[in-house]
Design a protein around this motif. Structure first.
Motif, PDB file in Angstrom:
ATOM      1  N   ARG A   2       0.830  -1.197   0.000  1.00  0.00           N
ATOM      2  CA  ARG A   2       0.000   0.000   0.000  1.00  0.00           C
ATOM      3  C   ARG A   2       0.874   1.262   0.000  1.00  0.00           C
ATOM      4  NH1 ARG A   2      -4.991   1.061   4.120  1.00  0.00           N
ATOM      5  NH2 ARG A   2      -4.747   3.315   4.194  1.00  0.00           N
ATOM      6  N   ARG A   3       1.961   1.197   0.762  1.00  0.00           N
ATOM      7  CA  ARG A   3       2.831   2.363   0.825  1.00  0.00           C
ATOM      8  C   ARG A   3       3.469   2.636  -0.541  1.00  0.00           C
ATOM      9  NH1 ARG A   3       6.640   2.005   5.735  1.00  0.00           N
ATOM     10  NH2 ARG A   3       4.643   1.923   6.807  1.00  0.00           N
ATOM     11  N   GLU A   6       0.997   4.331  -2.717  1.00  0.00           N
ATOM     12  CA  GLU A   6       0.871   5.738  -2.326  1.00  0.00           C
ATOM     13  C   GLU A   6       2.024   6.564  -2.887  1.00  0.00           C
ATOM     14  OE1 GLU A   6      -1.418   7.461  -0.258  1.00  0.00           O
ATOM     15  OE2 GLU A   6      -2.709   5.729  -0.643  1.00  0.00           O
TER      16      GLU A   6
ATOM     17  N   TYR B 179      -9.055   9.917   7.587  1.00  0.00           N
ATOM     18  CA  TYR B 179      -7.868   9.265   8.153  1.00  0.00           C
ATOM     19  C   TYR B 179      -8.246   8.439   9.373  1.00  0.00           C
ATOM     20  CZ  TYR B 179      -5.023  12.292   5.201  1.00  0.00           C
ATOM     21  OH  TYR B 179      -4.465  12.925   4.139  1.00  0.00           O
ATOM     22  N   SER B 184      -5.999   5.754   3.527  1.00  0.00           N
ATOM     23  CA  SER B 184      -4.695   6.323   3.194  1.00  0.00           C
ATOM     24  C   SER B 184      -4.920   7.706   2.568  1.00  0.00           C
ATOM     25  CB  SER B 184      -3.969   5.422   2.212  1.00  0.00           C
ATOM     26  OG  SER B 184      -4.614   5.498   0.963  1.00  0.00           O
ATOM     27  N   LYS B 185      -3.816   8.390   2.331  1.00  0.00           N
ATOM     28  CA  LYS B 185      -3.926   9.738   1.752  1.00  0.00           C
ATOM     29  C   LYS B 185      -4.649   9.702   0.408  1.00  0.00           C
ATOM     30  CE  LYS B 185      -1.520  13.943   1.627  1.00  0.00           C
ATOM     31  NZ  LYS B 185      -0.540  14.700   2.340  1.00  0.00           N
ATOM     32  N   TRP B 186      -4.225   8.772  -0.449  1.00  0.00           N
ATOM     33  CA  TRP B 186      -4.832   8.713  -1.779  1.00  0.00           C
ATOM     34  C   TRP B 186      -6.304   8.335  -1.693  1.00  0.00           C
ATOM     35  CZ3 TRP B 186      -5.205  10.535  -6.244  1.00  0.00           C
ATOM     36  CH2 TRP B 186      -5.873   9.861  -7.263  1.00  0.00           C
ATOM     37  N   GLN B 187      -6.629   7.395  -0.773  1.00  0.00           N
ATOM     38  CA  GLN B 187      -8.044   7.027  -0.619  1.00  0.00           C
ATOM     39  C   GLN B 187      -8.865   8.230  -0.181  1.00  0.00           C
ATOM     40  OE1 GLN B 187      -7.293   3.742   1.981  1.00  0.00           O
ATOM     41  NE2 GLN B 187      -7.899   2.227   0.432  1.00  0.00           N
TER      42      GLN B 187
END
Lengths: 291, 305
Positions: A2-3, A6, B179, B184-187
């Motif tokens: 996942r990282r 991202e 959050y 996640s940030k993109w989500q």
């Protein structure tokens, strides 16, 4: 996993943002490289001092002065219209008009900037010029005056919209203090609000200037496309942008001196507007720090 | 007693000046609006009679009364499509990066300064860049693709700026809530930020396309032809793979260029055609801008965080 995803997304988004820098590099790079060969045939001194610009004639002369003259003339006429009108309209909108009306009036004013420039060219050539000819009978069919006036009206929203934003961001307590010592609305506007918003207003003017310098279609249609070293606005003249249009309309072999000349003209225009933009940027920064 | 009268006279005088100034302000607003109105009326009076079915379905011609804008509006449409296709993803992505990811360092500073600067560069220099880069260096020719790319780059700053404004209007609580749910940030961006800011982004897209449709100078610079009596290759064909992209490489003309071309002829009959084209152009840009203004005010009212 996942990282990693991202990181990949962030990189892609960064590349998109960075691509805007590539556009600038592309513009400057192409303009410089395509105009460099020009200075192998024409000396820089001739370019800056010769009083004739006839690159497509048999005895070509390459003096940028007539083009600069036309460009500045139309810009100055435009600013004589746009700056007083834009500033007064902005002060009126920010100090006199009720907010609910302002929300309607401002977008309508901004529609002026949305009209395609070729339509403004039509308006200058077939409406404003005949109208002016009734007042000044000696006025020719092509002249800088009507082109400049129309550009002026066209950039009013650029000037007024930004100036109004700057005036409105002047804190209300300054106005209240001014009213409390007995100043009228006009005195408050001129002695308090406009000085406080001054750098914001100046950067609005700068934007107006660079719009007027780069405006193309109105001058190409209504000003006559004749390079003419004159300060008489009733005569036809050519601006840098109009010259580029004129040459591009013909069949232009890649690498010929005519081809190089439009890049030289474009580069001169870019240098001019960049200078103004940098001044504007500096003023805007100063303005933001004050807040 | 005399002092009081002086003061009263003074107040009167100031009120009068106040009134005069308000009148000037109103006049300059009205002058601008009346000019706009005059322009529309003048154009319509000359042009509207010429607008009929044939006008939209005929090619340009040497005879003014037979000439139409078929190739011009098809060209405008194809170029808008190309422009939208390259400018929207790039602009939105850049806006998202600058608003959500970028840290305050020199790289983002440069990008930001650069975007402000790009918005101030005259459109004709984009045309010169495109002529040198797309037409001669990359050999894309004087095609719809070149034109679409040029206008795409031209409107990129508008899309970036409006995307950023739309994203900035979303309060931080939304991000924090997302959050907190473990996104996640993109989500967070994909499922919350982008959908909520879509109204503002759409406004920017409409404004940029209306700018692109009226833009003339950069397209003349890349060498757009002014007389085109054929259409681009149809994008759909009868056999596999059913779509082709040959139309991207075809020469083109657009409505503003067609109008300019008719305007630069001396015969008044062609000026009527120019006026008619102008009416069509003006109608499209005003409708698009009106739509954008409506959208903006609607979203501003609806969004109460």
């Amino acid at each position: 996993m996942r990282r990693l995803r991202e990181r990949a997304i962030e990189t892609v988004l960064f590349l998109a943002a960075a691509s805007s820098v590539l556009v600038t590099i592309g513009i400057v790079g192409i303009l410089v490289t395509e105009s460099l060969p020009f200075f192998k045939t024409v000396s820089l001194v001739d370019f800056l001092t010769d009083t004739q610009w006839t690159p497509l004639f048999e005895n070509p002369r390459y003096g940028i002065l007539p083009l600069l003259c036309g460009t500045f003339l139309s810009t100055i006429i435009a600013l004589l219209v746009a700056i007083p009108m834009g500033t007064v309209a902005a002060a009126f909108l920010s100090e006199y008009v009720r907010p609910s009306y302002r929300e309607i009036l401002k977008p309508i004013l901004e529609l002026l900037a949305a009209v395609p420039t070729v339509v403004y060219g039509y308006f200058a050539l077939l409406f404003v010029t005949p109208l002016l000819q009734k007042v000044i009978p000696s006025l020719g069919g092509f002249n800088v005056l009507s082109a400049g006036l129309v550009i002026g009206v066209m950039i009013v929203p650029y000037v007024s919209s930004l100036s109004e934003d700057a005036m409105r961001s002047v804190p209300g307590h300054l106005r209240e203090a001014s009213f409390a010592v007995g100043a009228s609305r006009m005195q408050t506007a001129f002695r308090v609000v406009i000085p406080a918003a001054f750098s914001g207003i100046t950067s609005a003017y700068i934007l107006g200037i660079s719009r007027a310098l780069g405006e193309t279609m109105v001058v190409a249609i209504a000003a006559g496309m004749q390079p003419n070293l004159t300060l008489n606005p009733t005569e036809p003249a050519a601006t840098i942008t109009a010259f580029i249009v004129q040459v591009s309309l013909g069949d232009l072999p890649h690498g010929s001196i005519g081809y190089q000349s439009i890049y030289v003209a474009g580069l001169s225009l870019l240098v001019l507007t960049l200078c103004f933009n940098i001044v504007g940027l500096y003023l805007r920064k100063k303005f933001q720090e004050k807040e | 007693m005399e002092l009081q009268q002086d003061i009263l006279a003074n107040i009167k005088r100031r009120q009068m000046w106040d009134f005069v100034f308000a009148f000037c302000g109103l006049m300059s607003l009205l002058f601008a609006l009346i000019t706009l109105l005059t322009l529309i009326v003048d154009l319509s009076v000359t042009g509207v009679a010429r607008i009929n079915y044939e006008f939209f379905t005929s090619f340009p011609s040497r005879f003014a009364d037979r000439a139409g804008i078929l190739s011009a509006w098809v060209g405008s449409f194809c170029i808008m499509l190309t422009t939208a296709f390259c400018a929207i993803p790039l602009g939105v992505a850049a806006g998202v990066y600058l608003e959500e990811y970028s840290k305050k360092n020199w790289v983002s500073q440069i990008i930001e300064l650069n975007i402000i600067n790009l918005a101030g560069i005259p459109s004709i220099t984009y045309g010169l860049m495109a002529l040198g880069l797309f037409v001669y260096k990359l050999k894309l020719g004087q095609s719809i693709l070149t034109a679409g790319l040029t206008l795409g780059l031209l409107v990129l700053p508008i899309i970036i700026v409006t995307t950023r404004e739309a994203i900035r209007a979303i309060p931080n609580t939304i991000r924090e809530a997302s959050y907190a749910m473990g996104a996640s940030k993109w989500q967070t961006i994909r499922y919350h930020i982008l959908p909520y800011s879509s109204g503002g982004i759409l406004t920017g897209v409409i404004i940029s396309l209306s700018r692109a449709i009226g833009e003339t100078a950069p397209l003349i610079t890349i060498g757009a032809l002014t007389f085109i009596a054929f259409l681009p290759t149809p994008p759909i064909e009868g056999h596999f793979p059913f779509v082709n992209f040959k139309w991207l490489m075809d020469p083109f003309t657009v409505m503003p260029i067609q109008m300019f071309n008719w305007l630069s002829r001396p015969q008044p009959e062609f000026h009527v055609n120019a006026a008619a084209t102008g009416v069509v152009l003006l109608l499209m840009t005003l409708i698009m801008n009106g739509g954008a203004i409506y959208l903006r005010s609607r979203f501003r009212k609806k969004m109460k965080w």
